[in-house]
Design a protein around this motif. Structure first.
Motif, PDB file in Angstrom:
ATOM      1  N   ARG A 261      -6.412  51.285  84.113  1.00 13.29           N
ATOM      2  CA  ARG A 261      -6.166  50.469  82.924  1.00 13.29           C
ATOM      3  C   ARG A 261      -4.844  50.858  82.261  1.00 13.29           C
ATOM      4  O   ARG A 261      -4.122  50.003  81.753  1.00 13.29           O
ATOM      5  CB  ARG A 261      -7.313  50.627  81.915  1.00 13.29           C
ATOM      6  N   ASN A 262      -4.527  52.153  82.280  1.00 10.73           N
ATOM      7  CA  ASN A 262      -3.270  52.606  81.686  1.00 10.73           C
ATOM      8  C   ASN A 262      -2.062  52.263  82.558  1.00 10.73           C
ATOM      9  O   ASN A 262      -0.972  52.007  82.039  1.00 10.73           O
ATOM     10  CB  ASN A 262      -3.316  54.116  81.439  1.00 10.73           C
ATOM     11  N   ASP A 263      -2.273  52.277  83.876  1.00 11.06           N
ATOM     12  CA  ASP A 263      -1.182  51.959  84.804  1.00 11.06           C
ATOM     13  C   ASP A 263      -1.728  51.038  85.900  1.00 11.06           C
ATOM     14  O   ASP A 263      -2.220  51.510  86.927  1.00 11.06           O
ATOM     15  CB  ASP A 263      -0.631  53.247  85.413  1.00 11.06           C
ATOM     16  N   PRO A 264      -1.681  49.721  85.700  1.00  7.24           N
ATOM     17  CA  PRO A 264      -2.249  48.767  86.679  1.00  7.24           C
ATOM     18  C   PRO A 264      -1.668  48.887  88.082  1.00  7.24           C
ATOM     19  O   PRO A 264      -2.314  48.487  89.046  1.00  7.24           O
ATOM     20  CB  PRO A 264      -1.907  47.397  86.061  1.00  7.24           C
ATOM     21  N   SER A 265      -0.475  49.469  88.220  1.00 12.90           N
ATOM     22  CA  SER A 265       0.128  49.592  89.557  1.00 12.90           C
ATOM     23  C   SER A 265      -0.636  50.567  90.451  1.00 12.90           C
ATOM     24  O   SER A 265      -0.457  50.566  91.676  1.00 12.90           O
ATOM     25  CB  SER A 265       1.587  50.053  89.438  1.00 12.90           C
ATOM     26  N   LYS A 266      -1.506  51.405  89.877  1.00  8.38           N
ATOM     27  CA  LYS A 266      -2.279  52.367  90.655  1.00  8.38           C
ATOM     28  C   LYS A 266      -3.562  51.779  91.220  1.00  8.38           C
ATOM     29  O   LYS A 266      -4.317  52.471  91.903  1.00  8.38           O
ATOM     30  CB  LYS A 266      -2.619  53.592  89.788  1.00  8.38           C
ATOM     31  N   ALA A 267      -3.827  50.509  90.940  1.00 11.27           N
ATOM     32  CA  ALA A 267      -5.038  49.853  91.452  1.00 11.27           C
ATOM     33  C   ALA A 267      -4.906  49.635  92.952  1.00 11.27           C
ATOM     34  O   ALA A 267      -3.818  49.317  93.451  1.00 11.27           O
ATOM     35  CB  ALA A 267      -5.262  48.522  90.737  1.00 11.27           C
ATOM     36  N   PRO A 268      -5.988  49.776  93.712  1.00 12.74           N
ATOM     37  CA  PRO A 268      -5.915  49.547  95.166  1.00 12.74           C
ATOM     38  C   PRO A 268      -5.670  48.088  95.529  1.00 12.74           C
ATOM     39  O   PRO A 268      -5.144  47.803  96.598  1.00 12.74           O
ATOM     40  CB  PRO A 268      -7.275  50.033  95.671  1.00 12.74           C
ATOM     41  N   TYR A 269      -6.067  47.171  94.650  1.00 16.35           N
ATOM     42  CA  TYR A 269      -5.857  45.743  94.887  1.00 16.35           C
ATOM     43  C   TYR A 269      -5.156  45.144  93.674  1.00 16.35           C
ATOM     44  O   TYR A 269      -5.663  45.241  92.553  1.00 16.35           O
ATOM     45  CB  TYR A 269      -7.191  45.018  95.125  1.00 16.35           C
ATOM     46  N   GLN A 270      -4.015  44.528  93.914  1.00 16.30           N
ATOM     47  CA  GLN A 270      -3.241  43.959  92.807  1.00 16.30           C
ATOM     48  C   GLN A 270      -3.597  42.486  92.617  1.00 16.30           C
ATOM     49  O   GLN A 270      -2.802  41.583  92.892  1.00 16.30           O
ATOM     50  CB  GLN A 270      -1.738  44.124  93.084  1.00 16.30           C
ATOM     51  N   THR A 271      -4.826  42.246  92.181  1.00 15.96           N
ATOM     52  CA  THR A 271      -5.276  40.883  91.908  1.00 15.96           C
ATOM     53  C   THR A 271      -5.837  40.825  90.493  1.00 15.96           C
ATOM     54  O   THR A 271      -6.417  41.811  90.005  1.00 15.96           O
ATOM     55  CB  THR A 271      -6.367  40.447  92.903  1.00 15.96           C
ATOM     56  N   PRO A 272      -5.678  39.689  89.808  1.00 13.24           N
ATOM     57  CA  PRO A 272      -6.223  39.579  88.444  1.00 13.24           C
ATOM     58  C   PRO A 272      -7.723  39.816  88.386  1.00 13.24           C
ATOM     59  O   PRO A 272      -8.216  40.419  87.429  1.00 13.24           O
ATOM     60  CB  PRO A 272      -5.860  38.144  88.042  1.00 13.24           C
ATOM     61  N   ARG A 273      -8.443  39.335  89.401  1.00 13.83           N
ATOM     62  CA  ARG A 273      -9.902  39.504  89.393  1.00 13.83           C
ATOM     63  C   ARG A 273     -10.288  40.978  89.463  1.00 13.83           C
ATOM     64  O   ARG A 273     -11.209  41.420  88.758  1.00 13.83           O
ATOM     65  CB  ARG A 273     -10.518  38.746  90.562  1.00 13.83           C
ATOM     66  N   PHE A 274      -9.591  41.766  90.290  1.00 18.37           N
ATOM     67  CA  PHE A 274      -9.916  43.189  90.394  1.00 18.37           C
ATOM     68  C   PHE A 274      -9.633  43.903  89.072  1.00 18.37           C
ATOM     69  O   PHE A 274     -10.410  44.753  88.637  1.00 18.37           O
ATOM     70  CB  PHE A 274      -9.132  43.838  91.528  1.00 18.37           C
ATOM     71  N   HIS A 275      -8.523  43.567  88.413  1.00 14.97           N
ATOM     72  CA  HIS A 275      -8.191  44.198  87.133  1.00 14.97           C
ATOM     73  C   HIS A 275      -9.218  43.829  86.058  1.00 14.97           C
ATOM     74  O   HIS A 275      -9.552  44.660  85.203  1.00 14.97           O
ATOM     75  CB  HIS A 275      -6.785  43.799  86.699  1.00 14.97           C
ATOM     76  N   ARG A 276      -9.722  42.591  86.125  1.00 13.97           N
ATOM     77  CA  ARG A 276     -10.781  42.209  85.174  1.00 13.97           C
ATOM     78  C   ARG A 276     -12.047  43.009  85.433  1.00 13.97           C
ATOM     79  O   ARG A 276     -12.751  43.414  84.492  1.00 13.97           O
ATOM     80  CB  ARG A 276     -11.062  40.708  85.270  1.00 13.97           C
ATOM     81  N   LYS A 277     -12.348  43.237  86.708  1.00 13.70           N
ATOM     82  CA  LYS A 277     -13.530  44.033  87.045  1.00 13.70           C
ATOM     83  C   LYS A 277     -13.380  45.475  86.568  1.00 13.70           C
ATOM     84  O   LYS A 277     -14.355  46.091  86.121  1.00 13.70           O
ATOM     85  CB  LYS A 277     -13.776  43.999  88.561  1.00 13.70           C
ATOM     86  N   VAL A 278     -12.176  46.013  86.669  1.00 14.54           N
ATOM     87  CA  VAL A 278     -11.927  47.372  86.181  1.00 14.54           C
ATOM     88  C   VAL A 278     -12.133  47.437  84.672  1.00 14.54           C
ATOM     89  O   VAL A 278     -12.787  48.357  84.152  1.00 14.54           O
ATOM     90  CB  VAL A 278     -10.503  47.828  86.556  1.00 14.54           C
ATOM     91  N   ASP A 279     -11.587  46.467  83.939  1.00 11.99           N
ATOM     92  CA  ASP A 279     -11.765  46.428  82.482  1.00 11.99           C
ATOM     93  C   ASP A 279     -13.237  46.314  82.107  1.00 11.99           C
ATOM     94  O   ASP A 279     -13.723  47.010  81.210  1.00 11.99           O
ATOM     95  CB  ASP A 279     -10.999  45.238  81.889  1.00 11.99           C
ATOM     96  N   THR A 280     -13.939  45.419  82.800  1.00 14.51           N
ATOM     97  CA  THR A 280     -15.370  45.211  82.513  1.00 14.51           C
ATOM     98  C   THR A 280     -16.170  46.465  82.800  1.00 14.51           C
ATOM     99  O   THR A 280     -17.029  46.878  82.005  1.00 14.51           O
ATOM    100  CB  THR A 280     -15.907  44.038  83.338  1.00 14.51           C
ATOM    101  N   GLU A 281     -15.904  47.113  83.932  1.00 12.03           N
ATOM    102  CA  GLU A 281     -16.636  48.325  84.298  1.00 12.03           C
ATOM    103  C   GLU A 281     -16.325  49.460  83.327  1.00 12.03           C
ATOM    104  O   GLU A 281     -17.202  50.262  82.992  1.00 12.03           O
ATOM    105  CB  GLU A 281     -16.268  48.736  85.722  1.00 12.03           C
ATOM    106  N   TYR A 282     -15.098  49.520  82.842  1.00 16.49           N
ATOM    107  CA  TYR A 282     -14.699  50.555  81.883  1.00 16.49           C
ATOM    108  C   TYR A 282     -15.531  50.456  80.609  1.00 16.49           C
ATOM    109  O   TYR A 282     -16.095  51.461  80.136  1.00 16.49           O
ATOM    110  CB  TYR A 282     -13.207  50.393  81.575  1.00 16.49           C
TER     111      TYR A 282
END
Length: 389
Positions: A261-282
């Motif tokens: 969440r602090n650095d989105p570039s460290k996500a294994p998948y650079q897709t909006p859906r994956f980032h939303r899932k990370v935010d939701t899970e957080y």
């Protein structure tokens, strides 16, 4: 007062242990029935199955602990209300607020326990589950080739070896037929082959040495010689399509979610859906453990309002109230992952609503007043009884 708090705390612990055990047992039995075809199709023993479910326990406890906390508090105070213990204590000058230390401490301990699961236990359990599942698929499943027996466990692939040493992973006079591509048949034959495992990606490679490849495409036949040729196998196909290599937000430790969440570039998948899932899970990892203390405090005035209710009906009532909470929570998760609303709003909304009802309910219960809604329902019920008679 110390004696009173100690007895209330003991009863809460007893009910909590009973509730957690029963709910976990029901969930595990349901999962075993759901996966029975997988376990029957593979040579996975009963003890190994118990190991797998043990590593799934943190995931289930994250869901079970809040409702167990609520049920324990609700049933304890419902029993005290039904047995007129609350009335006797009130008559001796013990208000509802003076009885709160025991349930507050109990709910706080449950909250801390759930935070531990949410921050560390969940990811540890899922990592161990994947590791053990890979190990069982590699060593106990039908993939362990038998000499002189055709193995067709992988879709479109047929394996055969005249001699097999599963401990060393050595094959002699090996044969593989690949029909995974429609209209094409590939046959690989070699005097020697080696089984090489890759635990990180849950893959197994069959490495053939000094053999031939026969490739038939319609009426055309090609023959190739090779020094070394490998066939990669995905063990997930042995286990109903389980994907070992996929990284899911719900399997990550909390610090990893925060890092992404602090650095989105460290996500294994650079897709909006994956980032939303990370935010939701957080936010899910933060709000669900807090549900223990919120639902526990919510259960006290509800038990007081419905005093005199039999315990079996009280159990159904509390389950229904938790179902409302969890339904709101699930809607918040779904809407957060889909991007309909920010997850911070959808996941905090049930907690804030139940906090408001808990505070208001505690005030009414201490003043021995009932909610206007309850009085309205009782009034409608009495009118219905008169009309029916």
């Amino acid at each position: 007062m110390k004696l009173l708090h100690r007895e209330i705390f003991k009863e809460l612990l007893k009910l909590f242990g009973l509730t957690v055990t029963c709910l976990l047992g029901l969930i595990l039995i349901g999962r075993m029935l759901q996966l029975r075809s997988l376990f029957l199709s593979q040579n996975i023993g009963f003890f190994n199955i118990l190991q797998l479910f043990f590593f799934l326990t943190p995931f289930f406890l994250l869901l079970v602990t809040p409702i167990s906390t609520m049920l324990s508090v609700f049933l304890t105070f419902l029993r005290m209300s039904t047995d007129n213990e609350l009335t006797a204590l009130k008559a001796n000058g013990v208000s509802l607020y003076k009885m709160l230390p025991a349930p507050v401490i109990f709910c706080t301990l449950c909250t801390l326990f759930t935070f531990g699961i949410s921050f560390w236990g969940l990811s540890w359990g899922m990592d161990m589950f994947k590791t053990k599942l890979y190990h069982f698929a590699r060593t106990h499943s039908k993939f362990a080739l038998q000499p002189g027996v055709f193995n067709k466990e992988f879709p479109g692939l047929t394996f055969y070896a005249h001699q097999v040493d599963n401990e060393k992973g050595e094959l002699k006079f090996a044969f593989v037929r690949d029909e995974s591509v429609k209209g094409t048949s590939v046959v690989i034959v070699a005097p020697k082959a080696q089984i090489v495992s890759n635990p990180e990606n849950a893959e197994v490679k069959l490495i053939f040495k000094k053999g031939k490849i026969y490739r038939q495409n319609n009426d055309e036949l090609n023959i190739l010689r090779f020094g070394t040729y490998s066939v990669k196998l995905d063990l997930g196909k042995l286990l109903g399509g389980f994907n070992f290599s996929e990284q899911k937000a719900k399997d990550m430790p909390f610090f990893r979610l925060r890092e992404i969440r602090n650095d989105p570039s460290k996500a294994p998948y650079q897709t909006p859906r994956f980032h939303r899932k990370v935010d939701t899970e957080y936010f899910k990892r933060l709000t669900l453990p807090l549900g223990c203390i919120i639902l526990g405090m919510f259960a006290i005035p509800i038990a007081y309002v419905f005093r005199g209710l039999k315990q079996q009906y009280g159990l159904l009532l509390s389950m229904g109230l938790f179902l409302v909470y969890y339904s709101m929570f699930s809607v918040g998760v779904s809407m957060g992952e889909s991007g309909s609303i920010p997850p911070v709003y959808g996941l905090w909304a049930p907690n804030f609503l139940y906090i408001f009802v808990a505070v208001l309910g505690a005030k009414f219960a201490n003043e021995e007043r009932t909610f206007p809604l309850v009085e309205w329902i009782a009034h409608l019920r009495s009118k219905w009884v008169k009309v029916a008679s």
